[in-house]
Design a protein around this motif. Structure first.
Motif, short mmCIF file in Angstrom:
data_model
loop_
_atom_site.label_atom_id
_atom_site.label_comp_id
_atom_site.label_asym_id
_atom_site.label_seq_id
_atom_site.Cartn_x
_atom_site.Cartn_y
_atom_site.Cartn_z
N VAL A 48 0.84 -1.20 0.00
CA VAL A 48 0.00 0.00 0.00
C VAL A 48 0.88 1.26 0.00
O VAL A 48 0.60 2.23 -0.71
N LEU A 88 -5.83 -4.54 2.03
CA LEU A 88 -5.25 -4.30 0.71
C LEU A 88 -6.24 -3.72 -0.29
O LEU A 88 -6.01 -2.62 -0.82
N LYS A 91 -7.39 -0.15 -0.38
CA LYS A 91 -6.32 0.84 -0.26
C LYS A 91 -5.48 0.98 -1.53
O LYS A 91 -4.56 1.81 -1.58
N VAL A 92 -5.75 0.16 -2.54
CA VAL A 92 -5.03 0.26 -3.81
C VAL A 92 -6.05 0.32 -4.94
O VAL A 92 -7.26 0.16 -4.72
#
Length: 265
Positions: A48, A88, A91-92
């Motif tokens: 991240v 994950l 956050k991406v």
């Protein structure tokens, strides 16, 4: 199998994150096999950071998680769906349509398992499979005595696994779902590359059995000895029971791939 030993857990996780980043940069449309657990949380946090600070691009990546508890839906905070969103996916810039976790709430878990296996095949197989190692030697939720030729399926979890995972369920092993859908050992072995990360003294004995012992269904992770491209990253604590340490140290000093990975820190 190549073995890389780092001084501590933090540096082991840093190398693992570097290997994952390298895969995504090399092949933006990579198919990644993902895992869960405390070690993986730290690896995902590093990815991240790479996304936010270095523009690591997940927009073309496809993911398949190893497993999910049967009986937990995606909104359940103990589910691996929820875990992946928290650590994950949210956050991406990965597309939600490109992330896959087995549906533990499926009405027909056997059909769900077969469909999951088929989806991996349709995606072209897994380019890089991230793995941890259970204290009983399991990979995914392939428990001891699982066939080394098994495919994605429903499985009953071992008592040791329930005890190991109890912390996430209020400390009570009886609260941990007793069954799960897991990617099979044979499915894992078909990944183009396997990346295992093992840290801590509690994993030392099983790591030694997995790396140095015979290939046996009693230690499912030992099947990785057959994988044509497997990298195992350990910290010093997890490597403390290895009998072949001298040979491993020699390889780390002379193998170009391992030397390059040590230089990435």
């Amino acid at each position: 199998m190549k073995i890389l030993i780092r001084p501590d857990a933090a540096s082991a996780r840093t190398v693992a994150a570097h290997v994952l980043k390298r895969q995504i940069v090399k092949k933006p449309a990579s198919v990644l096999g993902l895992a869960t657990g405390r070690t993986m949380e730290a690896i995902y946090k590093l990815l991240v950071t790479e996304h936010r600070e270095s523009n690591l691009d997940f927009s073309s990546v496809t993911t398949f998680n190893l497993d999910e508890y049967i009986g937990l839906d995606a909104a359940n905070e103990q589910s691996y769906h929820y875990y992946m969103q928290e650590h994950l996916f949210s956050k991406v810039n990965v597309s939600p349509n490109s992330t896959h976790v087995p549906n533990g709430a499926a009405s027909d878990v056997d059909a769900e398992a077969k469909n999951y296996e088929a989806a991996i095949a349709r995606a072209g197989g897994i380019d890089l499979q991230l793995l941890g190692l259970g204290q009983n030697g399991h990979i995914g939720f392939n428990e001891p005595l699982s066939s080394l030729n098994c495919r994605t399926r429903a499985i009953t979890l071992a008592q040791t696994t329930l005890e190991q995972n109890a912390e996430m369920f209020g400390g009570n092993p009886d609260s941990v779902p007793s069954r799960a859908i897991t990617m099979g050992t044979a499915t894992i072995l078909e990944s183009h590359m396997a990346l295992m990360v093992v840290t801590g003294p509690a994993k030392a004995q099983i790591a030694a059995q997995m790396i140095e012992g015979p290939v046996t269904a009693a230690v499912p992770g030992s099947a990785l000895q057959y994988h044509p491209s497997c990298l195992v990253i350990l910290d010093e604590d997890a490597a403390s029971a290895l009998a072949l340490r001298e040979a491993i140290d020699w390889q780390m000093k002379h193998d170009p791939e391992l030397m390059a990975l040590m230089d990435c820190l």
